[in-house]
Design an enzyme around this catalytic site. Structure first.
Site, PDB file in Angstrom:
ATOM      1  N   CYS A  29     -31.545  -8.817 -38.505  1.00 56.03           N
ATOM      2  CA  CYS A  29     -31.239  -7.496 -39.516  1.00 56.03           C
ATOM      3  C   CYS A  29     -29.956  -7.260 -39.218  1.00 56.03           C
ATOM      4  O   CYS A  29     -30.139  -5.786 -40.061  1.00 56.03           O
ATOM      5  CB  CYS A  29     -32.300  -6.966 -39.819  1.00 56.03           C
TER       6      CYS A  29
ATOM      7  N   LYS B 272     -43.402  -1.381 -32.819  1.00 54.96           N
ATOM      8  CA  LYS B 272     -42.677  -1.550 -31.513  1.00 54.96           C
ATOM      9  C   LYS B 272     -43.451  -0.279 -31.007  1.00 54.96           C
ATOM     10  O   LYS B 272     -42.877  -0.430 -29.580  1.00 54.96           O
ATOM     11  CB  LYS B 272     -41.497  -1.362 -32.478  1.00 54.96           C
TER      12      LYS B 272
ATOM     13  N   HIS C  23     -29.313  -1.515 -38.921  1.00 50.24           N
ATOM     14  CA  HIS C  23     -30.392  -2.251 -39.297  1.00 50.24           C
ATOM     15  C   HIS C  23     -30.462  -3.170 -41.181  1.00 50.24           C
ATOM     16  O   HIS C  23     -29.862  -2.023 -41.914  1.00 50.24           O
ATOM     17  CB  HIS C  23     -32.014  -2.358 -38.992  1.00 50.24           C
TER      18      HIS C  23
ATOM     19  N   GLN D 110     -36.020   2.108 -33.018  1.00 50.11           N
ATOM     20  CA  GLN D 110     -36.039   1.150 -31.392  1.00 50.11           C
ATOM     21  C   GLN D 110     -36.456   2.497 -30.701  1.00 50.11           C
ATOM     22  O   GLN D 110     -36.621   2.878 -29.949  1.00 50.11           O
ATOM     23  CB  GLN D 110     -35.133   0.658 -31.318  1.00 50.11           C
TER      24      GLN D 110
ATOM     25  N   ASP E   4     -32.786   6.477 -38.614  1.00 47.88           N
ATOM     26  CA  ASP E   4     -33.614   5.550 -38.529  1.00 47.88           C
ATOM     27  C   ASP E   4     -34.087   5.646 -36.657  1.00 47.88           C
ATOM     28  O   ASP E   4     -33.332   4.899 -35.402  1.00 47.88           O
ATOM     29  CB  ASP E   4     -33.139   4.335 -38.213  1.00 47.88           C
TER      30      ASP E   4
END
Length: 408
Positions: free
Chosen positions: A362, A224, A121, A201, A198
């Site tokens: 993105c 999220k 991303h 998600q 990261d």
């Protein structure tokens, strides 16, 4: 709780959109919020609203307890060694930028390497571009396999003794692939590099244990994972966070200030300048309580099964291309329908009450790797059902018929 009981806890899902019951398939962009989170925010603003840490009055004490209590919940939820290792941020973007601005720029020099992947991303790509430009370091990419996955042999050949930082997404927001970040961290550490993950998600969908992963930094976003927007967290190993300098200065983060010099508070507060995102943290704490009640392992199992069901149904449609591996993926399906632009697909689906995402997500370098300008994406969460997928497939069939001239 079963899925029907879970759905009842999300008020927004009870509405109609364009005359159809809402099917929300955009949770990778932001999840919906259960009533428990909404009520927690309402209660905070109605009863506990005050600034934290400095006040000695009752409301200030209650607000501080709620804010710091949320930090403790985050630490436990992701397996941190202690609350000092949790820095509240606005989200994953801010968390990664903090690492890139504070830690990376203090250790990198010309000739050093930063290693990432083409699937990142922009939030886990641009900060490293800027850190490389500022320090003279080199930005390197682990190549992707034809299906978009990562082979550990490629990790081994890309990371060298010059590598100082490796930063990889746990679950891709486009490909849905679950990356082997624990194994990548081992390779990074073998060469003396630090591992950044990261977790935007992954945190909403699967059990995370940062100590088991042995990552040095881990970033997450609350919105999220059923929490409000504007709140997230950075996990960092305590020794590393203690070495790092703040990047925002002002109230709350100071220990002593005179006319020409200042000193900082201890962890974690030295990184939280200004009035913090108190209500957001309260909402994040409530979201974690909710996910623990449901069981994060149950969420993962549900998402994996639903994703497989979606893949099975969607790949039966002619002229539909799915991107990413067909196994070892969770929570989303990214696709294109013939030559129909993804925005047109999303527009037709919206007319049917179905919300998906369309664009480059993105991830412009990944789009170029896929040799497309944009894609459509349906993403799932604990409140979605097989009936939602059936509605999606029916609407995609209708889209095919509507744009029949552009298919094939």
């Amino acid at each position: 709780m079963n899925t029907a009981e879970i759905r009842e806890l999300f008020p927004i899902l009870k509405q109609e959109v364009n005359g159809h019951p809402l099917v929300y398939l955009d949770s990778a962009a932001t999840s919906q919020k259960p009533i428990q989170v909404i009520e927690a925010l309402k209660h905070y603003y109605e009863w506990d609203n005050a600034n934290v840490h400095r006040g000695v009055h009752t409301l200030g004490s209650r607000a501080t307890d709620a804010y710091e209590g949320a930090r403790a919940k985050v630490a436990k939820f992701i397996g941190a060694a202690g609350e000092q290792e949790i820095i509240f941020t606005r989200g994953t973007t801010t968390a990664i930028n903090l690492v890139a601005s504070s830690y990376a720029r203090s250790v990198l020099k010309e000739g050093d390497e930063i290693v990432i992947t083409p699937m990142e991303h922009h939030s886990n790509l641009i900060p490293w571009q800027q850190a490389a430009k500022a320090t003279g370091a080199t930005l390197k990419y682990i190549p992707l396999q034809p299906d978009g996955s990562i082979a550990l042999a490629d990790v081994e050949s890309t990371i060298t003794d010059r590598t100082k930082i490796v930063s990889v997404v746990y679950i891709s927001n486009v490909l849905g692939v679950v990356n082997p970040v624990k194994e990548i961290a081992k390779i990074a550490h073998k060469h003396g590099a630090k591992m950044v993950v990261d977790g935007a998600q992954s945190t909403p969908h699967m059990k995370v244990d940062v100590q088991d992963l042995d990552c040095d930094f881990y970033a997450l976003s609350g919105h999220k994972m059923c929490a409000p927007t504007g709140i997230g967290a950075l996990y960092g190993k305590k020794a590393l966070l203690e070495e790092m300098e703040p990047v925002e200065f002002g109230g709350e983060m100071i220990d002593h200030v005179d006319l020409y010099n200042s000193t900082w508070k201890e962890l974690p507060w030295k990184f939280e300048g200004g009035t913090p995102i108190i209500a957001g943290a309260v909402g994040l704490g409530a979201a974690i309580d909710f996910l623990q009640e449901v069981g994060i392992e149950n969420v993962y199992q549900h998402d994996v099964q639903l994703t497989q069901y979606a893949l099975d149904r969607m790949t039966q449609l002619e002229d539909l291309t799915v991107y990413g591996p067909m196994t070892n993926r969770a929570g989303l399906v990214t696709f294109n329908l013939g030559d129909v632009h993804p925005h047109d697909v999303a527009t037709v689906l919206d007319a049917e009450g179905i919300a998906i995402r369309a664009g480059h997500h993105c991830c412009q370098p990944l789009m170029r790797w896929l040799e497309v300008s944009s894609t459509a994406r349906a993403s799932f969460y604990l409140y979605n059902t097989e009936q939602d997928i059936d509605r999606l497939v029916m609407a995609l069939q209708k889209t095919k018929e509507y744009f029949g001239h552009a298919i094939g």
